[in-house]
Structures are given as C-alpha cells and as structure tokens.
Design an enzyme around this catalytic site. Structure first.
Site, PDB file in Angstrom:
ATOM      1  CG  HIS A  62      -1.870  -1.175   1.228  1.00  0.00           C
ATOM      2  ND1 HIS A  62      -3.059  -1.149   0.546  1.00  0.00           N
ATOM      3  CD2 HIS A  62      -1.787  -2.408   1.778  1.00  0.00           C
ATOM      4  CE1 HIS A  62      -3.691  -2.305   0.694  1.00  0.00           C
ATOM      5  NE2 HIS A  62      -2.932  -3.093   1.434  1.00  0.00           N
ATOM      6  NE  ARG A  64      -1.778   3.265   3.413  1.00  0.00           N
ATOM      7  CZ  ARG A  64      -2.585   2.263   3.678  1.00  0.00           C
ATOM      8  NH1 ARG A  64      -3.556   1.943   2.824  1.00  0.00           N
ATOM      9  NH2 ARG A  64      -2.459   1.551   4.761  1.00  0.00           N
ATOM     10  CG  ASN A  94      -6.281   0.307  -0.311  1.00  0.00           C
ATOM     11  OD1 ASN A  94      -5.229   0.280  -0.944  1.00  0.00           O
ATOM     12  ND2 ASN A  94      -6.331  -0.016   0.953  1.00  0.00           N
ATOM     13  CG  HIS A 179      -9.175  -8.009   1.626  1.00  0.00           C
ATOM     14  ND1 HIS A 179      -8.260  -7.380   2.418  1.00  0.00           N
ATOM     15  CD2 HIS A 179     -10.290  -8.172   2.381  1.00  0.00           C
ATOM     16  CE1 HIS A 179      -8.793  -7.168   3.617  1.00  0.00           C
ATOM     17  NE2 HIS A 179     -10.032  -7.624   3.617  1.00  0.00           N
ATOM     18  CG  ASN A 278      -8.738  -7.006   7.762  1.00  0.00           C
ATOM     19  OD1 ASN A 278      -8.891  -8.206   7.993  1.00  0.00           O
ATOM     20  ND2 ASN A 278      -9.628  -6.275   7.130  1.00  0.00           N
ATOM     21  CG  ASP A 305      -1.479  -6.302   3.852  1.00  0.00           C
ATOM     22  OD1 ASP A 305      -1.677  -5.253   3.205  1.00  0.00           O
ATOM     23  OD2 ASP A 305      -2.336  -6.820   4.594  1.00  0.00           O
ATOM     24  CG  HIS A 309      -2.521   3.136   8.830  1.00  0.00           C
ATOM     25  ND1 HIS A 309      -3.484   3.551   7.946  1.00  0.00           N
ATOM     26  CD2 HIS A 309      -2.584   1.779   8.839  1.00  0.00           C
ATOM     27  CE1 HIS A 309      -4.113   2.487   7.458  1.00  0.00           C
ATOM     28  NE2 HIS A 309      -3.575   1.401   7.967  1.00  0.00           N
TER      29      HIS A 309
HETATM   30 ZN    ZN Z   1      -6.063  -7.042   2.229  1.00  0.00          ZN
END
Ligand code: ZN
Length: 432
Positions: A62, A64, A94, A179, A278, A305, A309
């Site tokens: 990720h 971002r 995402n 996912h 998660n 993963d 944050h």
């Molecule tokens: Zn995921």
C-alpha cells in the site's frame, strides 16, 4: 551505467557460489568467477562476505498515492521497499481516485514513472471505487498494463459480481486477486476471535470470516476458468481449502504475510493499535498451518501487505486504530532471522518465496539472477546484527509492533532495473 559487483556469494539456481556480477544498463551481462573492470567509469562494489540475491518481488503493498500522501507516497514507499531488498512491487488500488478507469490508473502510472525507485506494477480495481456495485473498466485497465484485478482492503460481497469479474479477467489473461472477508462475519472485530480477544475484552473476528469467502471464490474460479490468487491467507481452514483446490486442478494460488508466519494472537502483549492488522494474527494452530502450507507448496509466496498509517491512526487502543502494519523494510531480515538462521528453512527456500515464485506464478520475467536477466538484485550481510528502529524507516509509516527486535540479514544495497535504488550509508560498498 555499468556496475561491477566483486566477490559476492551469488544465489544462482544451484545455490550460493562466489561470483562477480557485471551489469550494463538494465541487464546482467556477465556472471563469472573473475570479471576485470574494463571501462573506467564503472561503479565497482565490493561484496566480499555478502550474499547477492535476486531482488524480491512484493505483490502486495500500500503506497497510498494518489490520495493519502500523508500516510505514504510512491517515493517513500518505493524507497522503503528498496531498503528491504525489493526490486518490484505491486501497489494496491485502495487509493483516491481508485484506479478503476484508464484515466485514474494513468494518473497513478505517471507518478510511478516519475517517483518510484523500483519497478512498480499497479493493480486495477475489481469494482468502481472498490464499492462492490459496478465492475471497473477491465479491458481499459488491462490495456494500460495493470498487474491484476483486486479490491484489496475489502472483500467482494456478491458472488455474482465476483463471477463476472473472474470471467472478464480470464478473457484478458489476468488474475483476480482477492482480499477475502465476508462483511456479515466481521462483527466489528479488531483482532482474532479467540482466547486472547476474550482476555483483552475485545471484539473478535472469527476465522470463518475469511475462509467462507475463499470457499465460494474457489468454486467461482473453477466455473470461470480464472487464475484466482488469495491475498494474505491467515487461517488453517484457508490453507486447507487452497490445498484441496490445487489438488482438484483449479488455478488457485495464494500469499502469506511475514507477521502471520512470525506471530499468533497470544503474542499480542498489549491493547495497542500496532497489533491491529487485517487479517488479524490468528491462533497458534493457524500460524503452524501457514508455515507448513508454505513448506508443502500450498502457499506460493510471501507478500508484505506493507500498510503505513500515521501515528494518530495507530497510537491508540485496538478498537480505535486503523488496520495494518508496515513491513517491507524488515520482511526479509525478520524471516531470515526466525526461520533460516534457526535452521528450519534454507536461504534458497526463502528466496524462492520472495523472488522466484511471485515471478513464476504471475509470469513475470524477473526474480532470478542469470546472464541476460533484468538487473534486479539485493546485497545482504547475513552476519550483521541490526536492531529494528522505526526512526531509521524510510517509510512514512512507523506502525509496527517489531520496534527494537534484533534481526540479521538487512539488505545493504539494492539495484532495480540496473540502478542503485538503495544503499545503506554505513555499508561502504562502493570503491569509487
Ligand atoms: Zn487485504
């Protein structure tokens, strides 16, 4: 640029052998016992007492950007990945905007072209806005070269939607990467439903929340004749389902994250957001099944993963914190320390799961060291002890429960596409 790496132990197909490696532009042009420096502007790197491994491939990061640059950018994410020895990464969709159209994906690709220090191949979304309601523009996204299709961060709730996605992906020769999470079984949980969640008085997420959707998807993948890849499997039931599906000849592959191999829910020492991810850390029996599933080939690869944050989003109790931890900078060193240094795995096995298998499963021409292959490699000192320190992280995210852990095998220099993407300042590898 011409780079000559001298005296390293190179991970070739037959195992580690002492070789020099010569790189010109983005290719490895020679691997031999002794290569002399010919051109005077060659960058010479001394890799004595170090190992040279094929650059790692992370199919789950990720980064971002665009949209959440306060958590991470393509620049910081790719620098962090390079520090961890990764030379190729697949950023998840995402984002804002979600890469669900040609325009949105192009926007992300433009930033990658400008800022990424390593090769990055972004995913396209399965559904518009990752909302699970309308399918994204699959053929447009494939035309732009998206890696595969995923709605990572959430499960696709409708079987009909997933079936249609798989049929379209199959026609385009792309995988659907899932996912898996059934929204009706999350139950507002913030960790694994089990003894530890009861002790801490926290709402748990049952294992079946993940496995029930994998079971559904395996049947859909069989019917759609699609390559189905499961993200971050975390439960023993998921491993069993994938194992049975592979035996039945269904085109299913999957990945596991370092933290699920390294820990289980009983390792959660305190009710702190840095333990919230998660899928969550599961039971000891799940951890054992994941390790065994990797070893017997049920699980194909390791993916981090990496989920940065801000401090505010993580420096709180588990029920309030955002899901996810960072991982790309320390993944190899942590796994090397826990599993290779202790004698359970060979170094070759770990490299297989981090470089070779991701390339094979997704038919990428990377992941190995050979003459004429892409110049993607990382130089690692397996003997050197390092204390994981969030203040040294290149990632903007400092959210990890592994701060202050002692590891061996931190990468010291990473080359992606023939360019030095990361170099540890204290390592002093360059001669000129
Ligand atoms: Zn995921």
């Amino acid at each position: 640029m011409t780079i000559l790496i001298k005296n390293g132990q190179v991970m070739l197909e037959q195992g580690l052998v002492q070789r020099d490696v010569l790189i010109k532009e983005d290719k490895i042009v020679n691997i031999a016992p002794h290569i002399e420096q010919i051109e005077c502007d060659t960058v010479v790197i001394d890799a004595s007492h170090k190992v040279i491994l094929p650059g790692f491939i992370d199919v789950h990061v990720h980064w971002r950007e665009p949209g959440f640059e306060y958590k991470e950018t393509i620049k910081t994410g790719s620098t962090a990945a390079a520090r961890g020895g990764f030379t190729t990464a697949m950023p998840m969709p995402n984002l804002n905007p979600v890469p669900d159209t040609k325009e949105n994906l192009q926007k992300q690709l433009n930033i990658i072209a400008q800022d990424s220090l390593i090769r990055a191949i972004p995913y396209g979304a399965i559904t518009k806005g990752e909302l699970g309601e309308d399918l994204a523009d699959f053929s447009d996204l494939a035309e732009l070269g998206c890696f595969a299709f995923t709605d990572d961060g959430r499960g696709v709730q409708s079987a009909g939607m997933m079936y249609e996605a798989m049929q379209q992906a199959s026609k385009l020769g792309k995988a659907v990467v899932a996912h898996c999470e059934d929204n009706s079984l999350i139950l507002g949980g913030c960790m694994h439903e089990g003894k530890r969640s009861h002790q801490l008085g926290l709402q748990g997420i049952p294992s079946v929340c993940e496995s029930v959707q994998i079971a559904r998807d395996i049947l859909l993948a069989e019917a759609a004749n699609c390559h189905y890849h499961v993200c971050h499997v975390s439960t023993k039931e998921s491993v069993r389902l994938v194992r049975d599906a592979k035996r039945a000849g269904i085109h299913v592959t999957c990945e596991v994250c370092p933290h699920h191999l390294l820990c289980n829910d009983m390792d959660i020492t305190e009710n702190h957001g840095n333990w919230k991810m998660n899928p969550p850390l599961r039971d000891f029996s799940d951890q054992k099944a994941l390790i065994e599933g990797l070893e017997d080939g049920t699980i194909d690869m390791i993916a981090t993963d990496h989920a940065p944050h801000t401090l505010e989003e993580k420096n709180c109790c588990m029920s309030k914190a955002a899901f996810g931890i960072v991982g790309c900078e320390t993944a190899f060193a942590q796994l090397y320390t826990a599993f290779v240094k202790t004698g359970r795995w060979s170094l070759k096995q770990l490299v297989d799961w981090m470089s070779i298998k991701p390339a094979q499963v997704f038919q990428l021409p990377y992941g190995k060291l050979a003459i004429q292959s892409c110049a993607d490699l990382t130089i690692v000192d397996l003997e050197k002890e390092t204390v994981i320190d969030i203040d040294t992280f290149k990632s903007k995210g400092k959210n990890t429960p592994f701060h202050k852990r002692v590891v061996y095998g931190m990468p010291e220099l990473t080359i992606s596409r023939g360019k030095i993407a990361y170099q540890e300042e204290s390592a002093c590898l360059q001669n000129n």
